[in-house]
Design a protein around this motif. Structure first.
Motif, short mmCIF file in Angstrom:
data_model
loop_
_atom_site.label_atom_id
_atom_site.label_comp_id
_atom_site.label_asym_id
_atom_site.label_seq_id
_atom_site.Cartn_x
_atom_site.Cartn_y
_atom_site.Cartn_z
N LYS A 307 0.83 -1.21 0.00
CA LYS A 307 0.00 0.00 0.00
C LYS A 307 0.86 1.25 0.00
O LYS A 307 0.58 2.22 -0.73
CB LYS A 307 -0.91 -0.01 1.23
N GLU A 308 1.92 1.24 0.80
CA GLU A 308 2.83 2.39 0.84
C GLU A 308 3.51 2.60 -0.51
O GLU A 308 3.64 3.73 -0.98
CB GLU A 308 3.89 2.17 1.92
N ALA A 309 3.92 1.49 -1.14
CA ALA A 309 4.58 1.59 -2.44
C ALA A 309 3.64 2.12 -3.50
O ALA A 309 4.02 2.95 -4.35
CB ALA A 309 5.11 0.22 -2.85
N SER A 310 2.38 1.66 -3.46
CA SER A 310 1.38 2.14 -4.44
C SER A 310 1.13 3.63 -4.27
O SER A 310 1.00 4.36 -5.25
CB SER A 310 0.08 1.36 -4.27
N ALA A 311 1.08 4.08 -3.03
CA ALA A 311 0.85 5.51 -2.76
C ALA A 311 2.02 6.34 -3.28
O ALA A 311 1.84 7.41 -3.87
CB ALA A 311 0.68 5.73 -1.26
#
Length: 337
Positions: A307-311
């Motif tokens: 999720k952090e990487a996608s953001a």
């Protein structure tokens, strides 16, 4: 207490009660007699009272526990703390002699006997389990602690503590108890493999093929690597702070210099392994609950990092790259944590 003492006890307590106590005592002594006669791990584990009786009997054979002993040597088994003495069952004197740490110590017959019987019991365990990785690991760990203890012992003496710990454990478990632990470990290895494989598939990874390793498993971290190397190492930190111990994350290309020697692929089993991975082991003592909690927390960590990487990708305006997981085969690897 010998038979004479029991006879004297009958003057104070009913003889029928004393005989019951004598029979109970003989039950403990019979187990000890068989151990000394056969030198083998008992089939059924001993009770703590039997183990403690045996250790106390050994302790009174060491000169530092002799009543009225006058020790004027450099190594007399003296301790300043009663807590330390009790922790070691007063087997303080140590084993071995100058030039031969395996030799019988004249002033410590009990500790020397402890060491001899421990070696015999461990060899018996290796005999009925076979020289498999988990047995060798147990012995290796014991020897490692043995060497460390020796470094802190006086010259010409070795600590009996490693022998004491191993003997207490094996007598408590017994051969059947130890075999049961081995069977449970093998069963849970299959369960861990199944759960880790399913988790890896959900996150676009795969369980690495390690047919020659019956203890440790590993899953690739290719997708995590596409985000950043930092994300891979962060996974290890996240697991540890979430009380998942022993799960080892191995990133790519780590180099470490130890005493002037450079190690490529540090922490990995090869200099240039083709993908980062996470290692988990089904060692003796692992439980089904351990596996369930590990998989649950690992799943949450991977989702959080994804999720952090996608953001971050959204903010930078570039879509997350979809990378097919590598098919890795580890031949003859050990991957032991």
């Amino acid at each position: 207490m010998n038979s004479e003492i029991f006879s004297l006890s009958e003057r104070l307590v009913s003889s029928s009660y004393v005989r019951q106590g004598l029979q109970a005592r003989r039950g403990h002594e019979q187990l000890i007699r068989l151990l000394l006669q056969q030198g083998k791990c008992p089939e059924e584990g001993w009770s703590e009272s039997t183990v403690e009786l045996f250790l106390n009997e050994l302790a009174v054979m060491d000169s530092n526990n002799f009543l009225g002993n006058c020790g004027v040597g450099e190594r007399e088994g003296r301790v300043a703390s009663g807590l330390v003495a009790r922790r070691h069952y007063r087997l303080i004197h140590g084993i071995g002699r100058s030039g031969d740490i395996a030799a019988v110590q004249p002033k410590a017959a009990g500790s020397s006997l402890l060491n001899k019987i421990t070696n015999s019991v461990v060899l018996d365990v290796l005999r009925f389990t076979g020289t498999l990785c988990y047995s060798l690991t147990m012995i290796s760990v014991s020897l490692m602690h043995y060497r460390i203890e020796m470094m802190w012992s006086c010259a010409g003496r070795a600590s009996a503590s490693p022998s004491l710990d191993v003997l207490i454990t094996l007598l408590t478990l017994g051969a059947n108890g130890y075999k049961k632990l081995l069977a449970e470990r093998k069963e849970l290895y299959g369960h861990l493999a199944q759960e880790l494989s399913a988790l890896a598939e959900r996150h676009g990874e795969r369980l690495l093929h390690t047919p020659h390793n019956p203890i440790s498993l590993a899953m690739s971290l290719n997708r995590l690597q596409t985000h950043s190397t930092a994300a891979v190492t962060q996974l290890g930190s996240m697991l540890f702070t979430r009380q998942v111990s022993g799960a080892r994350v191995v990133p790519l290309g780590v180099e470490q210099t130890v005493s002037g020697h450079a190690f490529r692929g540090f922490m990995s089993h090869a200099d240039a392994y083709p993908c980062p991975y996470l290692n988990a082991a089904s060692a003796i003592g692992i439980t089904r609950d351990d596996i369930t909690l590990c998989i649950k927390r690992l799943d949450k960590c991977l989702k959080s990092l994804s999720k952090e990487a996608s953001a971050e990708k959204s903010e930078s305006g570039s879509p997350a790259e979809d990378v097919e997981p590598l098919v890795i085969s580890i031949r003859g690897s050990c991957l032991i944590d």
